[in-house]
Design a protein around this motif. Structure first.
Motif, PDB file in Angstrom:
ATOM      1  N   VAL A 198       8.891 -13.896  11.197  1.00  0.00           N
ATOM      2  CA  VAL A 198      10.279 -14.173  10.808  1.00  0.00           C
ATOM      3  C   VAL A 198      10.327 -14.828   9.434  1.00  0.00           C
ATOM      4  O   VAL A 198      11.174 -14.484   8.592  1.00  0.00           O
ATOM      5  N   GLN A 199       9.429 -15.747   9.177  1.00  0.00           N
ATOM      6  CA  GLN A 199       9.410 -16.422   7.876  1.00  0.00           C
ATOM      7  C   GLN A 199       9.098 -15.443   6.742  1.00  0.00           C
ATOM      8  O   GLN A 199       9.748 -15.475   5.693  1.00  0.00           O
ATOM      9  N   LEU A 200       8.116 -14.559   6.958  1.00  0.00           N
ATOM     10  CA  LEU A 200       7.777 -13.572   5.924  1.00  0.00           C
ATOM     11  C   LEU A 200       8.938 -12.612   5.688  1.00  0.00           C
ATOM     12  O   LEU A 200       9.208 -12.205   4.548  1.00  0.00           O
ATOM     13  N   LEU A 201       9.628 -12.216   6.751  1.00  0.00           N
ATOM     14  CA  LEU A 201      10.787 -11.338   6.596  1.00  0.00           C
ATOM     15  C   LEU A 201      11.865 -12.012   5.752  1.00  0.00           C
ATOM     16  O   LEU A 201      12.411 -11.397   4.816  1.00  0.00           O
ATOM     17  N   CYS A 202      12.148 -13.262   6.054  1.00  0.00           N
ATOM     18  CA  CYS A 202      13.187 -13.971   5.301  1.00  0.00           C
ATOM     19  C   CYS A 202      12.763 -14.193   3.846  1.00  0.00           C
ATOM     20  O   CYS A 202      13.585 -14.058   2.928  1.00  0.00           O
ATOM     21  N   ILE A 203      11.489 -14.509   3.628  1.00  0.00           N
ATOM     22  CA  ILE A 203      11.012 -14.667   2.255  1.00  0.00           C
ATOM     23  C   ILE A 203      11.098 -13.340   1.501  1.00  0.00           C
ATOM     24  O   ILE A 203      11.458 -13.302   0.317  1.00  0.00           O
ATOM     25  N   GLY A 204      10.784 -12.232   2.184  1.00  0.00           N
ATOM     26  CA  GLY A 204      10.881 -10.920   1.553  1.00  0.00           C
ATOM     27  C   GLY A 204      12.306 -10.586   1.158  1.00  0.00           C
ATOM     28  O   GLY A 204      12.552 -10.033   0.080  1.00  0.00           O
ATOM     29  N   ILE A 205      13.253 -10.899   2.022  1.00  0.00           N
ATOM     30  CA  ILE A 205      14.662 -10.649   1.704  1.00  0.00           C
ATOM     31  C   ILE A 205      15.078 -11.453   0.471  1.00  0.00           C
ATOM     32  O   ILE A 205      15.712 -10.924  -0.458  1.00  0.00           O
ATOM     33  N   MET A 206      14.724 -12.725   0.460  1.00  0.00           N
ATOM     34  CA  MET A 206      15.063 -13.552  -0.704  1.00  0.00           C
ATOM     35  C   MET A 206      14.351 -13.050  -1.961  1.00  0.00           C
ATOM     36  O   MET A 206      14.899 -13.099  -3.058  1.00  0.00           O
ATOM     37  N   GLY A 207      13.120 -12.535  -1.786  1.00  0.00           N
ATOM     38  CA  GLY A 207      12.390 -11.990  -2.921  1.00  0.00           C
ATOM     39  C   GLY A 207      13.061 -10.779  -3.528  1.00  0.00           C
ATOM     40  O   GLY A 207      13.030 -10.590  -4.756  1.00  0.00           O
ATOM     41  N   GLU A 208      13.669  -9.933  -2.689  1.00  0.00           N
ATOM     42  CA  GLU A 208      14.388  -8.760  -3.206  1.00  0.00           C
ATOM     43  C   GLU A 208      15.523  -9.189  -4.137  1.00  0.00           C
ATOM     44  O   GLU A 208      15.710  -8.636  -5.221  1.00  0.00           O
ATOM     45  N   TYR A 209      16.280 -10.171  -3.714  1.00  0.00           N
ATOM     46  CA  TYR A 209      17.384 -10.648  -4.545  1.00  0.00           C
ATOM     47  C   TYR A 209      16.871 -11.385  -5.782  1.00  0.00           C
ATOM     48  O   TYR A 209      17.422 -11.233  -6.882  1.00  0.00           O
ATOM     49  N   LEU A 210      15.823 -12.174  -5.615  1.00  0.00           N
ATOM     50  CA  LEU A 210      15.269 -12.910  -6.746  1.00  0.00           C
ATOM     51  C   LEU A 210      14.707 -11.950  -7.795  1.00  0.00           C
ATOM     52  O   LEU A 210      14.871 -12.164  -9.002  1.00  0.00           O
ATOM     53  N   GLY A 211      14.046 -10.887  -7.346  1.00  0.00           N
ATOM     54  CA  GLY A 211      13.516  -9.902  -8.276  1.00  0.00           C
ATOM     55  C   GLY A 211      14.613  -9.229  -9.082  1.00  0.00           C
ATOM     56  O   GLY A 211      14.445  -8.959 -10.276  1.00  0.00           O
ATOM     57  N   ARG A 212      15.745  -8.970  -8.450  1.00  0.00           N
ATOM     58  CA  ARG A 212      16.858  -8.365  -9.168  1.00  0.00           C
ATOM     59  C   ARG A 212      17.458  -9.339 -10.188  1.00  0.00           C
ATOM     60  O   ARG A 212      17.853  -8.927 -11.282  1.00  0.00           O
ATOM     61  N   LEU A 213      17.527 -10.606  -9.836  1.00  0.00           N
ATOM     62  CA  LEU A 213      17.983 -11.601 -10.805  1.00  0.00           C
ATOM     63  C   LEU A 213      17.035 -11.673 -12.001  1.00  0.00           C
ATOM     64  O   LEU A 213      17.477 -11.811 -13.151  1.00  0.00           O
ATOM     65  N   PHE A 214      15.747 -11.577 -11.737  1.00  0.00           N
ATOM     66  CA  PHE A 214      14.749 -11.603 -12.811  1.00  0.00           C
ATOM     67  C   PHE A 214      14.941 -10.425 -13.758  1.00  0.00           C
ATOM     68  O   PHE A 214      14.932 -10.587 -14.993  1.00  0.00           O
ATOM     69  N   ASN A 215      15.133  -9.238 -13.205  1.00  0.00           N
ATOM     70  CA  ASN A 215      15.328  -8.053 -14.053  1.00  0.00           C
ATOM     71  C   ASN A 215      16.620  -8.149 -14.868  1.00  0.00           C
ATOM     72  O   ASN A 215      16.653  -7.756 -16.036  1.00  0.00           O
ATOM     73  N   GLU A 216      17.679  -8.656 -14.253  1.00  0.00           N
ATOM     74  CA  GLU A 216      18.939  -8.787 -14.976  1.00  0.00           C
ATOM     75  C   GLU A 216      18.831  -9.812 -16.097  1.00  0.00           C
ATOM     76  O   GLU A 216      19.427  -9.653 -17.164  1.00  0.00           O
ATOM     77  N   SER A 217      18.056 -10.871 -15.874  1.00  0.00           N
ATOM     78  CA  SER A 217      17.972 -11.951 -16.858  1.00  0.00           C
ATOM     79  C   SER A 217      17.265 -11.519 -18.137  1.00  0.00           C
ATOM     80  O   SER A 217      17.452 -12.146 -19.187  1.00  0.00           O
ATOM     81  N   LYS A 218      16.464 -10.448 -18.084  1.00  0.00           N
ATOM     82  CA  LYS A 218      15.755  -9.990 -19.279  1.00  0.00           C
ATOM     83  C   LYS A 218      16.696  -9.340 -20.287  1.00  0.00           C
ATOM     84  O   LYS A 218      16.360  -9.225 -21.465  1.00  0.00           O
ATOM     85  N   ASN A 219      17.854  -8.900 -19.824  1.00  0.00           N
ATOM     86  CA  ASN A 219      18.909  -8.397 -20.715  1.00  0.00           C
ATOM     87  C   ASN A 219      18.446  -7.241 -21.595  1.00  0.00           C
ATOM     88  O   ASN A 219      18.836  -7.129 -22.757  1.00  0.00           O
ATOM     89  N   ARG A 220      17.629  -6.376 -21.062  1.00  0.00           N
ATOM     90  CA  ARG A 220      17.217  -5.188 -21.806  1.00  0.00           C
ATOM     91  C   ARG A 220      18.324  -4.145 -21.791  1.00  0.00           C
ATOM     92  O   ARG A 220      19.185  -4.152 -20.907  1.00  0.00           O
ATOM     93  N   PRO A 221      18.336  -3.225 -22.772  1.00  0.00           N
ATOM     94  CA  PRO A 221      19.320  -2.141 -22.722  1.00  0.00           C
ATOM     95  C   PRO A 221      19.087  -1.272 -21.503  1.00  0.00           C
ATOM     96  O   PRO A 221      17.969  -1.160 -20.999  1.00  0.00           O
TER      97      PRO A 221
END
Length: 341
Positions: free
Chosen positions: A286-309
């Protein structure tokens, strides 16, 4: 919205058709033949925008050949494969029409439906989407998973994405301009089409099998595409992680009370190694599943923050007829360079 409140349509209008393509050299000639036979009857000044999304076959050569034969053809060659959603965005950025048609290159969506889409646009609808009532040439598993995905995302998202609907649709000028303001990198276009709002209407049709070649969307890519759509339009998985944590903690607390009671009152020994391992593995999962879910959202925030075209254009070849009847779009996105945020 009542008919008298819908925006009026010009009697003389321009129409853009956006066609993203990846390894579609076999289908493009037949698509263009059927497409032009329809465009010749709609009574509008037209342009057809082909976007080559880093194809590895002769797709770009076929596009240039079509441009040589037809003065209405624009070719956009992206610098690499950016994915269909980004290629579609590039086409919308360069579309000049009062109305814009989006259609796939594989001929599963019939160009002959375009006049019906235009009729509904003339009735005042800003988004006229084609809704599938049959999906010929697709497996039962593909049909089931597609239907399940749309129903799940409708259930957990505040944006009501139409079920059984792909990218094939007509967009008004103001709908396209609204989409051009959205520059997020993780793009789920079907969701964005619904998110912008405006009057929308469905036109039903039967989807055909592919004209030629094989689809590049395997089940792994479709799975990732589903995750993209869900994480782009709902925080439901994060809420699930929270609720799962609360539920597991509550069950664990009750179970702990039961063990204490059994030990103190009845003298039963504490469960041994097997039950302990089951509890530890369950909680760890359960903990790994929840961490994975949060990781999906965190990864998307990381990609957006780079502000590439969103994309880079290797070559932009506008239709020779653009100067005659189709004005240049507002300078929001430079056509020769990357479309920035």
């Amino acid at each position: 919205m009542s008919d008298d409140l819908r925006p009026p349509r010009p009697t003389e209008y321009t129409l853009s058709v956006v066609v993203p393509a990846y390894n579609e050299a076999e289908t493009l000639p037949e698509l263009h033949r059927r497409l032009t036979s329809v465009l010749d009857t709609v009574g509008a000044t037209c342009e057809v925008i082909y976007i080559n999304d880093g194809s590895r076959d002769k797709t770009i050569a076929v596009m240039h050949a079509l441009r040589t034969q037809d003065s209405r053809v624009t070719v956009i060659d992206l610098s690499r494969n950016f994915g269909k959603e980004i290629a579609l965005t590039a086409g919308l950025d360069h579309a000049r029409g009062h109305a814009v048609i989006v259609i796939d290159a594989d001929l599963q969506d019939p160009p002959e439906l375009i006049p019906q889409l235009i009729d509904e646009w003339k009735n005042g609808f800003d988004v006229v989407y084609a809704k599938r009532i049959a999906r010929d040439g697709e497996t039962a598993l593909k049909k089931f998973t597609a239907a399940a995905f749309y129903r799940v995302i409708r259930a957990i998202s505040r944006t009501q994405i139409p079920a059984d609907t792909g990218d094939f649709r007509l967009l008004s000028r103001r709908a396209v301009d609204a989409l051009k303001q959205i520059r997020e990198r993780h793009r789920f276009m079907k969701g964005l089409f619904a998110w912008i709002g405006f009057p929308q209407k469905a036109v039903e049709y039967k989807r055909d099998p592919r004209h030629a070649g094989t689809t590049t969307f395997n089940y792994w890519k479709l799975w990732n595409f589903a995750i993209e759509g869900i994480t782009s339009f709902t925080t439901g998985p994060l809420k699930f992680a929270t609720y799962a944590g609360v539920f597991v903690a509550f069950v664990s607390f009750i179970y702990a009370l039961v063990i204490v009671y059994e030990t103190l009152v009845h003298g039963n020994p504490v469960p041994g190694y097997p039950s302990l391992m089951v509890a530890v593995l369950f909680l760890g999962g359960v903990q790994l599943l929840c961490i994975g879910i949060m990781g999906e959202y965190l990864g998307r925030l990381f990609n957006e923050s780079k502000n590439r075209p969103l994309y880079l254009v290797n070559e932009y070849s506008p239709a020779p007829s653009i100067a005659h009847g189709i004005p240049e779009p507002a300078p929001q996105n430079a056509p020769q360079s990357a479309a920035s945020r």
